[in-house]
Every structure is written in C-alpha cells, then in structure tokens.
Write an enzyme that holds these catalytic residues in place. Structure first.
Site, mmCIF file in Angstrom:
data_model
loop_
_atom_site.group_PDB
_atom_site.id
_atom_site.type_symbol
_atom_site.label_atom_id
_atom_site.label_comp_id
_atom_site.label_asym_id
_atom_site.label_seq_id
_atom_site.Cartn_x
_atom_site.Cartn_y
_atom_site.Cartn_z
ATOM 1 N N SER A 111 24.691 -5.067 -1.311
ATOM 2 C CA SER A 111 24.123 -5.548 -2.568
ATOM 3 C C SER A 111 22.649 -5.941 -2.360
ATOM 4 O O SER A 111 21.851 -5.108 -1.950
ATOM 5 C CB SER A 111 24.986 -6.696 -3.094
ATOM 6 O OG SER A 111 24.742 -6.957 -4.447
ATOM 7 N N ASP A 251 32.235 0.164 -9.191
ATOM 8 C CA ASP A 251 31.246 -0.830 -8.777
ATOM 9 C C ASP A 251 30.439 -1.339 -9.968
ATOM 10 O O ASP A 251 30.090 -0.570 -10.877
ATOM 11 C CB ASP A 251 30.291 -0.166 -7.775
ATOM 12 C CG ASP A 251 29.595 -1.141 -6.849
ATOM 13 O OD1 ASP A 251 29.254 -2.255 -7.301
ATOM 14 O OD2 ASP A 251 29.372 -0.777 -5.682
ATOM 15 N N HIS A 278 32.782 -3.294 -5.951
ATOM 16 C CA HIS A 278 31.532 -3.730 -5.311
ATOM 17 C C HIS A 278 31.680 -4.097 -3.832
ATOM 18 O O HIS A 278 30.684 -4.315 -3.156
ATOM 19 C CB HIS A 278 30.961 -4.915 -6.081
ATOM 20 C CG HIS A 278 29.532 -5.239 -5.763
ATOM 21 N ND1 HIS A 278 28.527 -4.291 -5.780
ATOM 22 C CD2 HIS A 278 28.932 -6.418 -5.411
ATOM 23 C CE1 HIS A 278 27.380 -4.858 -5.468
ATOM 24 N NE2 HIS A 278 27.594 -6.140 -5.227
#
Length: 301
Positions: A111, A251, A278
């Site tokens: 991320s 995601d 995710h």
C-alpha cells in the site's frame, strides 16, 4: 537463524527495526515497508517469517515501524506538515545505511509502503535489486476515482451512511465505522476471521492516528491529507530496477489503478491474485509467497 531487534536514533527521532535471518549470509535481504501511513509492521510479520524460513528459501528480511508508528518514536503534537514523503525517504535511506545493506537489497512495500518504495526507486539507488509493490498505485486521484466507484457499488444503506458522515465531518461515529467495516470486508481483508496480526496493527494505528490523519485523512474514500495530490506517473520512467506490481482482484486499490502503475514502469511484471483484496499475503499466503520468492530470485540471478 538470527532474530534481532534494535532501534535507530536519527535527528532526535527513533525507528524500531527487526531482522529475521543473517544479513551476512550472502543473499540480499528483503526490506518490508508497511502501509497506512502509520500502520505498523505486525501484519507483515507472517510474510517475513515465511520468506526467511525454508518455504521462502531462507531470504533474510528486515521489518521496521516507520517513525510515528508502532514501536518507533511518536509525535502526536507535531503539525500535519511534519509528516512528509521526504521524511520517510530519509528514514529508509538511513536504515539501509545503518544495516550496511545499501549496496544490495530488495524492497517489498504494501500500500503506502509500495508508494514509498517507488519514491526511492525513481532516485535509482545502486543497491536496489528489485521492488515489489502490493496494493499500490501511481496517482492518488486515480485511486480516489476508483475507490468511489467501489463505494457507489455498496448497498444503498451502507453507501448513504458513508456519504452522510463524510459530508458532516462525523467519521468517528459508530455508524460510519460500521459502514467502513462493511467496505473492509469486501475490499480490504477477505480472510475470516480477520488475522490477529492485522488487528494488532490496526489497534496500534488507532491508538495514535497522527500520521494517518495528516497524510491520508479521516476517510480513505476522499483523502484530505497530504497524499491527496501525490502523483508519481511522470517519474516512473526513471525506475531502473525490476518491479513486480501485485494487487487483489477485489482490492480497494482496484486492478485498474494498479494497471496504471504497471503501464508506466519500463521493467515490470504484473500479477492479480483472484481470491484476494488488499492483503493478498494474508488472504492467499502460499500463492503470494511463491510469486514474490520467484520474482526476487530472478532479480538476483
């Protein structure tokens, strides 16, 4: 196998780190960079343990909590402008030098950690062997557009709660938090129950949300923090190292957002894990480990 924890002092700040494996064993280590911003390393620990163990080929791994998160130093009184990309780039560079691995290392960023990895990669550090981004994107505006479409696809009652509380600035309300949980169950973590390591990271960030609020904002759907205008697309051509761009089919950083990142890189591979959102390293751990291990091994060949 070595398992070592220590702290790095820099400019009056403190950064905690942990090493799994032998940094002097001849194999370039993987430095795992957590997301958030402000979400400490705990949820990446199972991946580091797997990579440094027999299934991962005994690759040494480095975990660390970025300044302002987890076991590192905190500054809840710092103004929002204190928390910058440059601050975290400096921290990462100093950590690489402290460990003596700046001449040969791999990065794996999840991320926001993947975005930070890209910021380092565009500077072309000589020792960067490869970068793996997981659930990362190249432009915040693309992410915002894509994630709003995911919100629009939620059940009407859930969507309405999110929109009303965002507009009213009451994102701390129980109703908004429950609506967020519904989104998270669909696009952030599919594993049931949610892994304990992830819950620990989330609890730590909630205990001190300073960094997240400054850089992301109170809602990840609208992003009012300093990362709202972050855009690295015009610099991606500078990346010299091989990059593996990974995302989950469901995601919150949608495949389209990750595709935009992949398209801008001169030497990249792309992977979508079909049963993940995710956190594919927690949702499809065996598949993710094999994917990452093979890519990193190829980069060392």
């Amino acid at each position: 196998m070595t398992d070592f924890e220590a702290t790095m002092e820099w400019h009056g700040r403190r950064t905690w780190y942990r090493i799994l494996g032998d940094l002097d064993g001849g194999r370039p280590p993987v430095v795992l960079v957590h997301g958030g911003p402000g979400l400490p390393h705990d949820y990446l620990l199972p991946l580091a343990e797997a990579m440094s163990g027999p299934a991962g080929g005994g690759r040494p791994c480095v975990l660390y909590d970025q300044y302002g998160a987890g076991r590192s130093g905190h500054r809840p009184d710092a103004p929002a402008e204190h928390w910058t990309v440059d601050l975290y780039l400096e921290e990462l560079r100093l950590l690489l030098a402290r460990l003596g691995i700046e001449d040969g290392f791999h990065l794996l960023g999840h991320s926001w950690g993947g975005m930070l990895g890209l910021e380092l990669a565009v500077t072309r550090p000589a020792g960067l062997r490869s970068l793996t981004t997981v659930g990362a994107y190249a432009a915040s505006r693309t992410y915002i557009t894509e994630v709003r479409a995911l919100v629009d696809a939620l059940p009407e009652t859930t969507r309405t709660v999110i929109e009303q509380h965002e507009a009213a600035g009451t994102t701390e309300s129980a109703a908004f938090q429950e609506a967020m949980l519904e989104f998270y169950r669909r696009h952030v973590i599919l594993a049931r129950p949610a892994p304990e390591c992830l819950l620990r990271s989330v609890a730590a960030m909630r205990a001190d949300p300073t960094v997240c609020l400054a850089m992301m904002g109170p809602s990840e759907f609208t992003m009012t923090g300093s990362l709202r205008d972050w855009d690295i697309r015009e610099r991606l051509h500078l990346v010299r190292s091989p990059v593996l761009v990974v995302s989950g089919r469901r995601d919150e950083v949608t495949p389209a957002a990750a595709d935009e990142l992949y398209a801008g890189l001169p030497n990249a591979e792309r992977a979508v894990l079909e049963a993940s959102s995710h956190h594919p390293h927690l949702e499809q751990p065996a598949q993710f480990l094999e994917l990452a291990r093979k890519f990193i091994d190829r980069a060392d060949a």
